[in-house]
Design an enzyme around this catalytic site. Sequence first.
Site, PDB file in Angstrom:
ATOM      1  N   GLN A 315      44.572  70.327  35.388  1.00 32.35           N
ATOM      2  CA  GLN A 315      46.021  70.245  35.221  1.00 32.35           C
ATOM      3  C   GLN A 315      46.491  71.659  34.873  1.00 32.35           C
ATOM      4  OE1 GLN A 315      48.571  67.838  35.036  1.00 32.35           O
ATOM      5  NE2 GLN A 315      49.953  69.445  34.381  1.00 32.35           N
ATOM      6  N   SER A 316      47.178  72.304  35.809  1.00 30.69           N
ATOM      7  CA  SER A 316      47.492  73.725  35.653  1.00 30.69           C
ATOM      8  C   SER A 316      48.886  74.004  35.106  1.00 30.69           C
ATOM      9  CB  SER A 316      47.332  74.449  37.003  1.00 30.69           C
ATOM     10  OG  SER A 316      48.157  73.854  37.990  1.00 30.69           O
ATOM     11  N   GLU A 317      49.754  72.991  35.066  1.00 25.98           N
ATOM     12  CA  GLU A 317      51.101  73.226  34.521  1.00 25.98           C
ATOM     13  C   GLU A 317      51.738  71.929  34.075  1.00 25.98           C
ATOM     14  OE1 GLU A 317      53.820  75.684  36.850  1.00 25.98           O
ATOM     15  OE2 GLU A 317      55.473  74.445  36.142  1.00 25.98           O
ATOM     16  N   ALA A 318      52.373  71.978  32.910  1.00 25.83           N
ATOM     17  CA  ALA A 318      53.152  70.861  32.379  1.00 25.83           C
ATOM     18  C   ALA A 318      54.115  71.406  31.340  1.00 25.83           C
ATOM     19  CB  ALA A 318      52.238  69.815  31.747  1.00 25.83           C
TER      20      ALA A 318
END
Length: 494
Positions: A315-318
Site C-alpha cells: 500500500q503505497s499511498e493513503a
Amino acid sequence: MKVNYIIGILLSLVVMGCNTKQNSLPADVYETAANGNKLKHLTEFPVAENAVAIQLLPAEKYQTITGFGGSFTEASAYLLNQLSQKNRELILEAYFGSEGANYSLTRTHMNSSDFSLSNYSYAPVAGDKELKHFSIDEDRDDIIPMIKEAMAISEDGFKILSSPWTASPWMKDNNKYVGGKLLPEYYDTWALFFSKYITAYKEEGIDIWGVTVENEPLGNGNNWESMHYTPEEMVEFVSKHLGPKLEANGQDVKILGYDQNRDELNEWADIMYKDEESSKYFDGMAIHWYASTYDYMPEPLNYTHEKAPEKLMIQSEACVDSEVPHWQDDAWYWSKEGTDWGYDWAPEEQKYLHPKYVPVYRYARDIIGCMNNWVDGWIDWNMVLDRQGGPNWFKNWCVAPVIVDPEKDEVYFTPLYHTMAHFSKYIRPGAVRIGFEISDEDLMMTAAQNPDGSIAVVVLNMKEEAKNMVISLGERSVNLQISGQAIQTIIIKQ
C-alpha cells in the site's frame, strides 16, 4: 464457575507483574483511545468476565512484512524548514526515533507532485534524450535534507520507494504536466531518467530501495501531475526498457507496478503476471485505498496474491483527502465526520463506497484488513502538512498525522500519528504474519511474529463499550481489556 473466576483473578495478577505461574503469558499493552490514551502503557486489567477468546497460531505463517511509514514530500520538507530547529527535531524524532513511531518504509516523489510548491522536472530541457542536463537540484533545499536527517535519527534504517507523477512534458503526447501519455520514442529516455535519479540520490548517500512505474496510471481527472498507461503499456515499458536499463546499470532496485486503487487491481494482475516474460522485472504491486472509505477489498488483494504469491504487495499511498485538517481537536478524528473525494464527486453507483467515516478507524481498519489479506507494507502520504492541508499547488487539501502552524511554530500530533505508530513501532521489518482465532466479530485484529521472536497483536475496538479479552498461546494465556473506541498493540514475549 467458581474455578473459572479464581483463574481469572490469577491471570489478572499475572498482567500486573506476577509472572510466577506456569500458565502466565507475559504481555506489554499499549493503547490509543477516544478517552485520551495515546500509546499508553497499560498494566492493570479487571477480571475477564464475558471475555473475547483470542488464540494465537504462530505455526500458521503468511507474508513477511516489509514495513510501515509515511512519505517525504516537498510540502512536508518545506514546512519543516519553516519551523524552529527544536520542533523540526521533535517531528523527525517522533517519526524515525526508536522511542517514536520508528518508521521503516517510506515514499517520495520523482519530479513534482500535487504536494509540491510548483511544477518541476529534473529533466527540463526539451529534446535532451541523453539527459545531459538532468539534475536533482530541486530537492536539495528540502526533500534531501529531510531524508538525511531522518536517516541520522533512525537506528534501524528505512526503505525508500520513489514514484514519478509524470515524465517531463516534452516527453509526452500532450506536452503538459497533467494527463497525456509517454511517447514511445522517449521510452528509453524515461528509463534512463529512473537510472539517473537512483544514481544521483546514491551520490547523496541515499539508497533508493524501490520505484513504482507511475503514480496513478489511470489518471486523476486531469487535475494535477499525471501520465496515463494501460496495463499493456506499462508491461511494455518495464519489460523492454526500465527493467533492462536498471539491470544493465547494476541497480538492484525493486520495481512495483500499477500504483492506484484496489478496485481495478484484478485486470492489472492478469496482465502484469500473465507469464514469465511479462512479470520478470516486476517485484510486486503498489496499491492505494481511495476507492472506498471502508472496504479494504480483500477479493482483489487475494486474487493478486494468488496470481503471484512470491511478489510484494505494498500500500503505497493513503490519506484523509478532501478535508482541511482539524487543529488541536482529537475528538474529530474519533468521530464519524470525515468525508473524502467520493462523498461529493463519486459517480452515483459508487456513492455507497464513500460514506462519512471515523478517520482513526479508516486507518486502523485498512491496515489490519490489508495485513490479513497479504499486503506486506503500508505507507501513509504526507508526514507533515499545515493548517490548510497544504502547501499544494493545486489546492488539493488533505490531512497528515502531524499538522503544523509555521507562523506560530506550533505542532499538533493528531490521533492518526498514534494509530500509525501502533503498527510501525511494534511490527518490524522481517516480521511474519501469523494465524489467529477470535470469538467476537466486533473486534478487528491482526498478529505478526517479529524477528526477535516477540508477537505483536493489534486489536481495534470500534464499539463504545470496553471489551475483556483472554489471549492464548498454546497452554498459556493472559487476561486483558481494551477500552471502547480504541486501538491496542499487545507485545507478547515468549
